[in-house]
Design a protein around this motif. Structure first.
Motif, PDB file in Angstrom:
ATOM      1  N   GLU A 514      20.978 -83.842  10.438  1.00 55.04           N
ATOM      2  CA  GLU A 514      20.464 -85.097   9.858  1.00 55.04           C
ATOM      3  C   GLU A 514      20.906 -85.228   8.404  1.00 55.04           C
ATOM      4  OE1 GLU A 514      16.196 -87.458   9.525  1.00 55.04           O
ATOM      5  OE2 GLU A 514      16.223 -85.275   9.440  1.00 55.04           O
ATOM      6  N   GLU A 515      20.830 -84.136   7.661  1.00 54.24           N
ATOM      7  CA  GLU A 515      21.264 -84.155   6.255  1.00 54.24           C
ATOM      8  C   GLU A 515      22.781 -84.334   6.154  1.00 54.24           C
ATOM      9  OE1 GLU A 515      20.617 -84.117   2.147  1.00 54.24           O
ATOM     10  OE2 GLU A 515      19.204 -84.240   3.847  1.00 54.24           O
ATOM     11  N   LYS A 518      23.539 -87.937   6.351  1.00 58.29           N
ATOM     12  CA  LYS A 518      23.161 -88.591   5.090  1.00 58.29           C
ATOM     13  C   LYS A 518      24.276 -88.433   4.060  1.00 58.29           C
ATOM     14  CE  LYS A 518      18.115 -88.134   5.470  1.00 58.29           C
ATOM     15  NZ  LYS A 518      16.896 -87.495   4.875  1.00 58.29           N
ATOM     16  N   GLU A 519      24.884 -87.253   4.029  1.00 58.43           N
ATOM     17  CA  GLU A 519      25.991 -87.011   3.094  1.00 58.43           C
ATOM     18  C   GLU A 519      27.184 -87.903   3.437  1.00 58.43           C
ATOM     19  OE1 GLU A 519      26.160 -85.158   0.410  1.00 58.43           O
ATOM     20  OE2 GLU A 519      24.097 -84.430   0.606  1.00 58.43           O
ATOM     21  N   ASP A 521      27.023 -90.877   4.856  1.00 62.71           N
ATOM     22  CA  ASP A 521      26.671 -92.252   4.486  1.00 62.71           C
ATOM     23  C   ASP A 521      26.844 -92.511   2.992  1.00 62.71           C
ATOM     24  OD1 ASP A 521      26.067 -92.783   7.107  1.00 62.71           O
ATOM     25  OD2 ASP A 521      23.915 -92.418   6.883  1.00 62.71           O
ATOM     26  N   LYS A 522      26.737 -91.445   2.192  1.00 61.78           N
ATOM     27  CA  LYS A 522      26.893 -91.602   0.743  1.00 61.78           C
ATOM     28  C   LYS A 522      28.337 -91.871   0.350  1.00 61.78           C
ATOM     29  CE  LYS A 522      23.069 -88.478  -0.466  1.00 61.78           C
ATOM     30  NZ  LYS A 522      22.747 -87.164  -1.099  1.00 61.78           N
TER      31      LYS A 522
END
Length: 523
Positions: A514-515, A518-519, A521-522
């Protein structure tokens, strides 16, 4: 057409050959190579063929796709050559006659028991069309294979097949030609072929045809096999290879005698204990006791006082019982699969048959049992017996013999020696159920009985962090995306409320991945 089919007992094969010393014993695969089509039969060398006894055992194991062709082929062969005769292994006679009931008028079984005198002489006829002599075979020791691969171009027999899925093995002459010439191959390892035969006896004929094609295309080719499988090969292809014991040593030279022996268990115990202590999370008291008992077993085994080391583990699911067996096998036999038997997959009525095979005469008896087949496929000497609470009285009696004598006899009367093996039994049963269910004679044969308990909070935190860091590292190596552990440390720490390590590992994966997204998407 009044043709005789000689039925022989494999255990008396040498005596059977002696009775016909003046004849050429060949496999039907060789004949298929000499005459690939029915029309080609007319071109066969009559002097050679009529002096042959052709073994058709492999035809009984053929899967039925080519039944009509094979039947017509045999009729044509018999019509063309009056003196040609055939033989078959007694075990497969019934299967052959079930497929081809009308070819032979007489079934001669007198060679199941040999008591006559040698009636033959030396009168072997050669033929120029293809190499018909038995194929030379070199043995190697598994412990030296890595050194052989460093110095010589060795390929597996499986390389010559265009497709190797679970249904078909396809091959053609062009594939064989390309590999032999372009790769300059001189050594072919056929060990995996024997492993395949354990599960797919219908492929024996196809593989033997390939062996002859390879030998015909490149006369200097050398076939290799791991020494542990040499006797097994003879059961499947008794007339194909020379009966010799030449070894292929670590320098790539052919020698008669042998090579350095494998490392003894007592010499590698310190390395096993060191790695196990690091890789198995928690269970410190167990690891300490296991270390001592492994050292003791290594010494007793070396002195021939103990053959098998057995460990019985109980405890809740997912706290490391199965993982212990996997880790132990990977440490001791890193390139081999753990031999795993799960009694939960068996019906209560057929547990022993599923384990070591059905008695002769029963449907599927020729296939053997799961334990026997997996031992043929893996050189690991670690066996995991999972869900032992599903065992039956017949299984208990089976393990009496195995743990006491270090060997067992299957339903075909073949003895299997398990000297040096480590057997790990696992179960979720409670202490009370263990005492009630497992017979006392079997309890007394276990070297260790231990109950795994859930890890402490500190041990679980260590397991969580190590699992997360390992996954983060692997993600970075494959994607160049760096996941920050600090960003998810709070979520990871909450996982200590779970006890099942498998569940914890999956939840660690969920948090880390999940993290990871997120990375992404950044960016």
């Amino acid at each position: 057409m009044n043709k005789v089919l000689y039925v022989f007992d494999f255990e008396k094969l040498d005596d059977f050959k002696l009775q016909f010393a003046s004849r050429n014993f060949v496999s039907i695969a060789l004949i298929f190579n000499l005459a690939p089509t029915i029309d080609d039969i007319d071109d066969l060398d009559g002097a050679f063929i009529e002096n042959c006894i052709i073994d058709i055992t492999a035809l009984a194991l053929e899967n039925g796709y080519y039944k009509l062709f094979i039947e017509r082929y045999l009729y044509a062969l018999i019509e063309r050559f009056e003196s040609v005769e055939f033989s078959i292994n007694s075990i497969t006679k019934g299967a052959f006659l079930g497929k081809f009931p009308y070819i032979f008028d007489e079934i001669n079984e007198e060679y199941l028991v040999i008591d006559g005198e040698n009636i033959g002489g030396e009168n072997v006829i050669s033929i120029d069309k293809i190499n018909i002599s038995p194929i030379p075979l070199l043995l190697y020791r598994q412990s030296l294979l890595e050194k052989l691969l460093e110095k010589y171009q060795i390929v597996s027999i499986g390389s010559f097949f265009a497709g190797t899925d679970s249904i078909n093995y396809k091959f053609n002459g062009e594939v064989i030609e390309d590999i032999l010439t372009e790769q300059d191959v001189h050594y072919i390892d056929i060990t995996q072929m024997v492993h395949t035969f354990a599960l797919r006896k219908d492929l024996i004929l196809a593989f033997e045809i390939v062996l002859r094609q390879i030998q015909n295309k490149k006369q200097d080719i050398q076939f290799l096999i791991c020494e542990d499988m040499a006797e097994e090969l003879k059961k499947y292809l008794p007339f194909t290879f020379k009966n010799n014991k030449e070894f292929f040593d670590s320098k790539g030279e052919e020698e008669t005698g042998g090579c350095e022996s494998e490392l003894s268990l007592d010499s590698i115990v310190p390395e096993i204990i060191k790695n196990l202590t690091f890789q198995l999370k928690g269970h410190e008291d167990f690891k300490k006791d296991f270390s001592f008992n492994l050292k003791k077993f290594a010494l007793l085994n070396k002195m021939k006082q103990r053959k098998i080391f057995s460990v019985f583990l109980t405890g809740e699911s997912g706290i490391g019982k199965t993982e212990f067996a996997k880790i132990l096998s990977e440490i001791m036999y890193p390139s081999q699969a753990l031999i795993k038997i799960n009694f939960g997959n068996y019906s209560n009525e057929g547990v022993l048959n599923s384990l070591i095979g059905s008695p002769l005469g029963y449907i599927g008896s020729e296939e053997g049992g799961e334990l026997i087949n997996k031992m043929k496929l893996s050189k690991s000497k670690v066996i995991l017996i999972d869900e032992f609470e599903k065992a039956t009285p017949s299984v208990f009696h089976f393990f009496y013999e195995l743990l006491e004598d270090g060997k067992f006899t299957d339903r075909h009367g073949t003895e299997h020696n398990l000297n040096g093996y480590i057997i790990v039994f696992t179960s979720n049963m409670s202490k009370e159920r263990y005492l009630k269910l497992v017979p006392d004679p079997l309890k007394s044969r276990f070297d260790m009985v231990y109950r795994f308990v859930e890890l402490s909070s500190e041990e679980k935190i260590r397991f969580i962090n190590e699992s997360a860091k390992a996954l983060v590292t692997k993600i970075y190596e494959n994607t160049s995306i760096e996941v920050q552990i600090d960003n998810i440390s709070c979520k990871l720490n909450l996982l200590i409320k779970y006890n099942n390590l498998r569940s914890i590992k999956r939840k660690v994966e969920d948090i880390v991945i999940e993290e990871y997204y997120k990375e992404i998407d950044k960016k």
